[in-house]
Structure formats: C-alpha cells, structure tokens
Design a protein around this motif. Structure first.
Motif, PDB file in Angstrom:
ATOM      1  N   ARG A 124     -29.867   6.923 -38.182  1.00 19.61           N
ATOM      2  CA  ARG A 124     -29.393   6.789 -39.562  1.00 19.61           C
ATOM      3  C   ARG A 124     -28.839   8.095 -40.093  1.00 19.61           C
ATOM      4  N   LEU A 125     -29.526   9.164 -39.764  1.00 21.23           N
ATOM      5  CA  LEU A 125     -29.116  10.467 -40.271  1.00 21.23           C
ATOM      6  C   LEU A 125     -27.748  10.860 -39.709  1.00 21.23           C
ATOM      7  N   SER A 126     -27.566  10.618 -38.414  1.00 19.54           N
ATOM      8  CA  SER A 126     -26.282  10.994 -37.818  1.00 19.54           C
ATOM      9  C   SER A 126     -25.169  10.078 -38.317  1.00 19.54           C
ATOM     10  N   ARG A 127     -25.496   8.804 -38.566  1.00 14.11           N
ATOM     11  CA  ARG A 127     -24.487   7.902 -39.133  1.00 14.11           C
ATOM     12  C   ARG A 127     -24.105   8.355 -40.534  1.00 14.11           C
ATOM     13  N   LEU A 128     -25.105   8.789 -41.291  1.00 15.23           N
ATOM     14  CA  LEU A 128     -24.842   9.236 -42.660  1.00 15.23           C
ATOM     15  C   LEU A 128     -23.797  10.341 -42.689  1.00 15.23           C
ATOM     16  N   SER A 129     -23.981  11.368 -41.852  1.00 17.73           N
ATOM     17  CA  SER A 129     -23.025  12.473 -41.942  1.00 17.73           C
ATOM     18  C   SER A 129     -21.668  12.057 -41.377  1.00 17.73           C
ATOM     19  N   TYR A 130     -21.689  11.172 -40.381  1.00 19.42           N
ATOM     20  CA  TYR A 130     -20.420  10.673 -39.836  1.00 19.42           C
ATOM     21  C   TYR A 130     -19.657   9.874 -40.893  1.00 19.42           C
ATOM     22  N   TYR A 131     -20.343   8.920 -41.527  1.00 17.63           N
ATOM     23  CA  TYR A 131     -19.697   8.086 -42.556  1.00 17.63           C
ATOM     24  C   TYR A 131     -19.183   8.957 -43.700  1.00 17.63           C
ATOM     25  N   ARG A 132     -20.000   9.931 -44.102  1.00 16.44           N
ATOM     26  CA  ARG A 132     -19.630  10.748 -45.255  1.00 16.44           C
ATOM     27  C   ARG A 132     -18.278  11.425 -45.028  1.00 16.44           C
ATOM     28  N   GLU A 133     -18.122  11.936 -43.806  1.00 17.28           N
ATOM     29  CA  GLU A 133     -16.887  12.643 -43.506  1.00 17.28           C
ATOM     30  C   GLU A 133     -15.688  11.689 -43.522  1.00 17.28           C
ATOM     31  N   VAL A 134     -15.847  10.556 -42.827  1.00 16.55           N
ATOM     32  CA  VAL A 134     -14.728   9.609 -42.737  1.00 16.55           C
ATOM     33  C   VAL A 134     -14.397   9.026 -44.111  1.00 16.55           C
ATOM     34  N   ILE A 135     -15.432   8.631 -44.859  1.00 16.68           N
ATOM     35  CA  ILE A 135     -15.202   8.051 -46.190  1.00 16.68           C
ATOM     36  C   ILE A 135     -14.465   9.059 -47.067  1.00 16.68           C
ATOM     37  N   GLY A 136     -14.910  10.319 -46.991  1.00 14.87           N
ATOM     38  CA  GLY A 136     -14.285  11.379 -47.777  1.00 14.87           C
ATOM     39  C   GLY A 136     -12.781  11.465 -47.527  1.00 14.87           C
ATOM     40  N   LYS A 161     -27.392   8.798 -51.109  1.00 16.54           N
ATOM     41  CA  LYS A 161     -27.245   9.843 -50.093  1.00 16.54           C
ATOM     42  C   LYS A 161     -25.790  10.239 -49.870  1.00 16.54           C
ATOM     43  N   LEU A 162     -24.876   9.274 -49.955  1.00 13.74           N
ATOM     44  CA  LEU A 162     -23.459   9.615 -49.787  1.00 13.74           C
ATOM     45  C   LEU A 162     -22.951  10.338 -51.028  1.00 13.74           C
ATOM     46  N   SER A 163     -23.463   9.926 -52.174  1.00 12.85           N
ATOM     47  CA  SER A 163     -23.161  10.503 -53.494  1.00 12.85           C
ATOM     48  C   SER A 163     -21.695  10.884 -53.715  1.00 12.85           C
ATOM     49  N   LEU A 193     -15.322   3.960 -53.637  1.00 12.20           N
ATOM     50  CA  LEU A 193     -16.235   3.472 -52.596  1.00 12.20           C
ATOM     51  C   LEU A 193     -17.032   2.292 -53.143  1.00 12.20           C
ATOM     52  N   PHE A 194     -17.062   1.195 -52.384  1.00 13.65           N
ATOM     53  CA  PHE A 194     -17.822   0.012 -52.771  1.00 13.65           C
ATOM     54  C   PHE A 194     -18.918  -0.210 -51.736  1.00 13.65           C
ATOM     55  N   ILE A 195     -20.157  -0.293 -52.204  1.00 12.60           N
ATOM     56  CA  ILE A 195     -21.268  -0.527 -51.283  1.00 12.60           C
ATOM     57  C   ILE A 195     -21.927  -1.837 -51.673  1.00 12.60           C
ATOM     58  N   GLY A 196     -22.160  -2.706 -50.702  1.00 12.52           N
ATOM     59  CA  GLY A 196     -22.764  -3.974 -51.066  1.00 12.52           C
ATOM     60  C   GLY A 196     -23.225  -4.787 -49.877  1.00 12.52           C
ATOM     61  N   THR A 197     -23.781  -5.950 -50.198  1.00 11.21           N
ATOM     62  CA  THR A 197     -24.250  -6.875 -49.173  1.00 11.21           C
ATOM     63  C   THR A 197     -23.132  -7.880 -48.879  1.00 11.21           C
TER      64      THR A 197
END
Ligand SMILES: [Zn+2]
Ligand SMILES: [Zn+2]
Length: 591
Positions: A124-136, A161-163, A193-197
């Motif tokens: 999860r932690l590694s996905r978080l930093s990966y997603y953050r960069e790409v989303i940015g 966390k992405l904030s 950014l849209f986060i949802g189910t």
C-alpha cells in the motif's frame, strides 16, 4: 409535421417502443410515455419523420430540456446493456439515477497524446507514492483523475494521504449537496481528483486523463445487484467510448487482469520489503483459543508492548449453529430451514442466508435445557476466548459491527478487516484458518486465498502468520517464494482448459416463483430456446429461497462475447421472454 420517437423504457423490457410527437427531440432526452395500462419513463434513442400514417401513441410529457448525459454515454449504455444482457432503459437509469443533478452537456473528445495501460503491484505504501506522482502529473496537465477503491474507509484514507487540493468523493450514500458539487466539478474544464467506490466508475468527466482501480481484484468493487458489474470491467467498457490512461493496482493481480499482459499492458512491480512470514501447521500445534500456542504467545507479547494485532477469520458470528445437548433440537430459520448462527454478544440467533433473527437467552426453545453443543466457531467466539485470557482490549470487526473500540489492540474480524481503519499501524497480522477460503467451492478459491495473504502483507505488518491444516498446499509456497506470476500463469492455463473466465463467459439464468410445476414448464421452454446455440447448458440447480420461493437455475457457458451476443439475441427476438420469474446474471459473483 410529426415525428417518431424510439424510446428505451425504464422497465425490464428488451425492445424499444415507438411513439409520436409533434416536435423533434434531442437524442438522450427523457420522456414519460404510456405503457400497458400505466406510464413509464424512458429515453429517446432515435428520432425520425413520420412518413406514413402509423397507429402510434403520443408521448405524455417531455422531462428534460436537454439530455442529462453526454451522447457518448448513450453508446456506453448500449455496450453495457449488450455485455450484461440488461435492459437498455434500465442501464440508462443506472448511468443517471440522480434526478436532482443538472444536465452534463456534451463532451468533445480532444485528440490527446498516447494513453497508457498499466498493471501496478506493490504494498500500500509503495502504491501510495506511485499513485501520488502519476496523479500529480495528470492534474498538472489540467486533466481529471478517477481513483476507485473497494470500501468507504479506503476512500477517506487515500483522500487524506494523497492530499491533493481539488479532491472530490463519490459514493452511493453521499449527501445531495456534495454530489452536486462533485458533479459540477466533473463538468468543469479544470483538473480534479475523484475518489470513490463502484458508482464513480460510470460518472462522466470532462477531460478525463487517468483512471486508477486500486485493489482491483477485490470483490467489494462489484455491484451487489443486477447488473453485477465489477468496477474494473466498467472502466474497460468505458474505454471503448473514451480515451484515457488506466492503472489497475493491488498487492497482487486478479487472473483476469494478469491476462492483460498478453494484450500488451505494462506490468510494473514496485520495490518493497515483505513482512516476516510463517505458516503454522495446526495439526502439529497445541492450541489456545484456536490459535497455536506459539502464535498466542506472540500476540500476548505484542499486547504487552502496546503493539496492534489483527486476526482474520472468515466466519461471522459466535458459532455457525447450536444444538441442545438434552433434546437434540437445532434452531433453524423459518424461511430457509437452515441452522441459525449464534451471535452471543447481541443475544440473537440469525440466519446467515436471509438475515432472519430471533432473540436467544441461553435456554433451549424446545425443552428449556441449558447445555448446547456449538457448531464451528466464528469471530465472536474467538474474540471472547481471547478476552478471557488477555483482558478486555479485544474488538470484533465485521460488516455489521456498529460499536467498535478504536483503541483495541487486538482486532478479530472477517475479510472486512482488510482496510486502513483496521490495518494502519498493525504489527502482527494473521489468518486464523486459511482453509476456510481455500476449500470454498469456487473456481476462484485459490486465487482468493492468495489475495487474502498478499492483501494482509500489503499493509506492511512486521510479522504475518497463516494457520492451516494443509501446510503442503501449493498456495502457501507461492507467497513465500513470491511466485505469484507463475501461479497466475498456471491458473490462467487451467481456466482456459476448464473454460472459465476470462476466456469464457458465464451466465446464471434463474426462474423464481412459488409454483414449481409452472417453473419447470418455463425451464423446459428456456432449454428449448437455448438449443442449437453456441452455449453450453449446465444444471438445473434447485434452491429454496429465503422467502420460500423455489429457484431453478441453469449455468450457461460460452466463448467470451459470444454467450452475451446469443443471449441478447434470444431476448431481443422474444425467444426468451422477460417475466417476473426470470433473472439473468451475466458474470455472476458466485457460481
Ligand atoms: Zn433464512
Ligand atoms: Zn432442548
């Protein structure tokens, strides 16, 4: 001048209905039309001039000034309707269930640079930093990003966390005002950014650049009613009408997604360390509260140091059933005739199938006796055994949990524990009995067991334990050796040979009702209609439903795409007639 409008009504009907109107209407506008003895709402999908006199009813009312959805969404609805053999009018209603939202307007598709298709595997932690960069990057380019997650708690966790500044949440129970705000942001030009189910997967967006489906194999990403679409599949269908980049991410991939590598998707494995892992052979261990002596000591020691432990046991309740020692009576559900599970903390017996419940105060309903033999223990009984030995700081977590002690250092729960609220900061994680999912009768059982182990590990506990009576099972070696790719390769070969998804499609066709003879004659007609088609028919399977109705089901198998086409053809041509008894589930969640 009069016009003919072809309308998809919001009813379980498979053909369009023609009406006349004095004015030309835009495609995708909703109208109220007479249907049978009443009225129905419907969507205008075709408009033509009335050339010759036809005996057509007039529409009753025009509901929208302009189409609520962009025109590409009419195409998307058609695709979903075909893929899931779900009536077109109802599919459109699914895409726009919110009457209080303003019209979205058109989306003009810009010509954009190349889009990527990527599979991302890591903690999860590694996905978080990966997603953050790409989303940015996408947000900086003024494009929109959708992040789909399984549970509400995941949504809040990723958001914080992405904030990113322009973040909007989207889920079924969201407040109207917030949904309006998010909808207007989706309509706007700028990046957000849209986060949802699941429900977010089908929301239109202007300038959509990227969709991420996280924990993409999770069953919580699937709709819980017809049509049973998985968010990952919704996104892949959506891509047929739009151009955007896709990331499917997780601690491990589903077999379906791994198969996409063969279609040219990139596979990216993020670096990260694995927790200390031990497999515990329950046959050779002395046990305390269903846990091996050594694991119990580890949890106890962890508690002393103030560390958090999470114990996953995939069985709800206190006990799966109870039987009076004196008279042999087993309390059963009055609807389903199956034993009721004991929920001791609530003082209730509940049906695991239909939810029927009655109160229970430790005496036999039949003879008044006090002594019971208990069926297989669930999370409540494991928790109460641990409390007896380790004190009160043991909490239970399940979908039904209402009161949860956030400060508890030992948490016992079903698969629902696989979310940040429970797992954040965990030091010791364990699966109390992996065999429960390993020996579930499903073609996905091994894959799901492996996903459970990987998912627990992806929250980066320091130690991870898995208890089993069959330590020799190959699944356990795969995690130790991290050979999930080889496992999924073999799994895909097996599925191809046995004709299962993703190579073949499955559909469950059921007839439900009270009169069994009537259902059987319907079933005969159904089987006759299916003859001579490229469809393999298995069954029937007979079940008694919670409400006392009988269900007769056929399992249909066919080549991917072909089965759906054949079924739709049969429905559209009236060879299979929709009725209140008939239910068709394409890609059923359980087989
Ligand atoms: Zn029941
Ligand atoms: Zn009794």
């Amino acid at each position: 001048m009069r016009y003919v409008l072809d309308v998809a009504v919001e009813r379980p009907l498979y053909s369009l209905f023609s009406y006349s109107h004095y004015r030309k209407l835009d495609l995708g506008v909703r109208v109220k039309v007479p249907l049978g003895r009443g009225f129905s709402r419907g969507w205008v999908l075709k408009v033509s001039r009335l050339e010759e006199e036809r005996d057509l009813k007039s529409i009753d009312e025009v509901i929208d000034d302009s189409p609520p959805l962009p025109s590409t969404w009419l195409t998307l609805a058609q695709i979903i309707s075909q893929e899931y053999c779900y009536p077109l009018g109802l599919t459109l209603k699914l895409l726009f269930p919110y009457d209080y939202l303003p019209s979205f307007g058109e989306i003009t598709l810009k010509s954009v640079g190349e889009r990527f298709s990527r599979l991302v595997v890591g903690s999860r932690l590694s996905r978080l930093s990966y997603y953050r960069e790409v989303i940015g990057e996408f947000l900086a380019a003024g494009e929109k990003v959708i992040l789909l997650v399984p549970q509400l708690e995941d949504m809040e966790d990723w958001a914080s966390k992405l904030s990113f500044d322009n973040t909007f949440l989207w889920y079924s129970e969201i407040r109207r005002s917030e949904r309006k705000r998010a909808w207007n942001a989706a309509k706007g030009e700028g990046g957000a950014l849209f986060i949802g189910t699941f429900s977010l997967s089908l929301v239109p967006m202007r300038n959509l650049g990227l969709v991420i489906v996280d924990d993409e194999g999770s069953s919580y990403l699937r709709r819980l009613s017809l049509p049973y679409i998985h968010a990952r599949d919704a996104i892949l269908l959506r891509r047929r009408v739009e151009s955007f980049s896709v990331i499917l991410g997780g601690a491990i991939l589903s077999a379906e997604s791994f198969n996409l590598v063969k279609e040219g998707w990139d596979l990216e494995e993020l670096p990260g360390s694995k927790p200390k892992y031990r497999l515990i052979d329950l046959k050779r261990s002395s046990k305390v509260a269903f846990l091996s002596q050594s694991l119990f000591s580890k949890i106890k020691a962890n508690l002393k140091l103030g560390g958090k432990s999470v114990i996953l046991l995939n069985r709800k309740a206190y006990a799966s059933y109870l039987k009076c020692e004196e008279c042999g009576y087993i309390p059963k559900c009055s609807n389903c005739d199956i034993p009721l599970s004991l929920y001791r903390e609530e003082g209730k017996l509940k049906c695991p199938y239909c939810g029927y419940e009655r109160s229970f105060s430790d005496t036999c309903f039949n003879c008044g006796g006090y002594f019971f033999k208990l069926g297989s223990p669930g999370i409540e009984s494991l928790a109460s055994l641990l409390r007896r030995r380790l004190g009160s700081g043991v909490a239970v977590w399940d979908a039904e949990t209402e009161l949860f002690d956030e400060s508890a250092l030992i948490i016992v729960g079903t698969q629902r524990v696989l979310q940040p609220k429970i797992m954040n900061g965990v030091k010791l994680a364990c699966i109390a009995l992996a065999d429960l999912s390993l020996y579930k009768s499903s073609y996905r059982s091994e894959e799901e067991t492996l996903r459970m182990i990987y998912s627990l590990a992806s929250f980066s506990p320091e130690e991870l334990y898995v208890q089993t009576y069959v330590p020799e099972h190959p699944v356990f070696k795969i995690f130790r050796e991290d050979s999930w790719k080889e496992f999924l390769e073999a799994e895909l070969d097996k599925r191809k040979e046995l004709r299962y998804p993703p190579f073949y499609s499955l559909a469950l066709v059921s007839l439900k009702g009270k009169r069994e003879l009537f259902l059987m004659s319907k079933l005969k007609e159904l089987k006759l209609a299916l003859e001579g088609r490229a469809i393999e028919v298995l069954g029937p399977i007979r079940r008694v439903l919670p409400d006392g109705k009988i269900s007769l089901s056929l399992l249909l198998k066919g080549k991917k795409g072909e089965l759906e086409k054949e079924l739709c053809d049969l429905l559209e041509n009236g060879k299979i007639k929709p009725s209140k008894e008939l239910e068709i589930i394409v890609d059923p969640p359980e087989v």
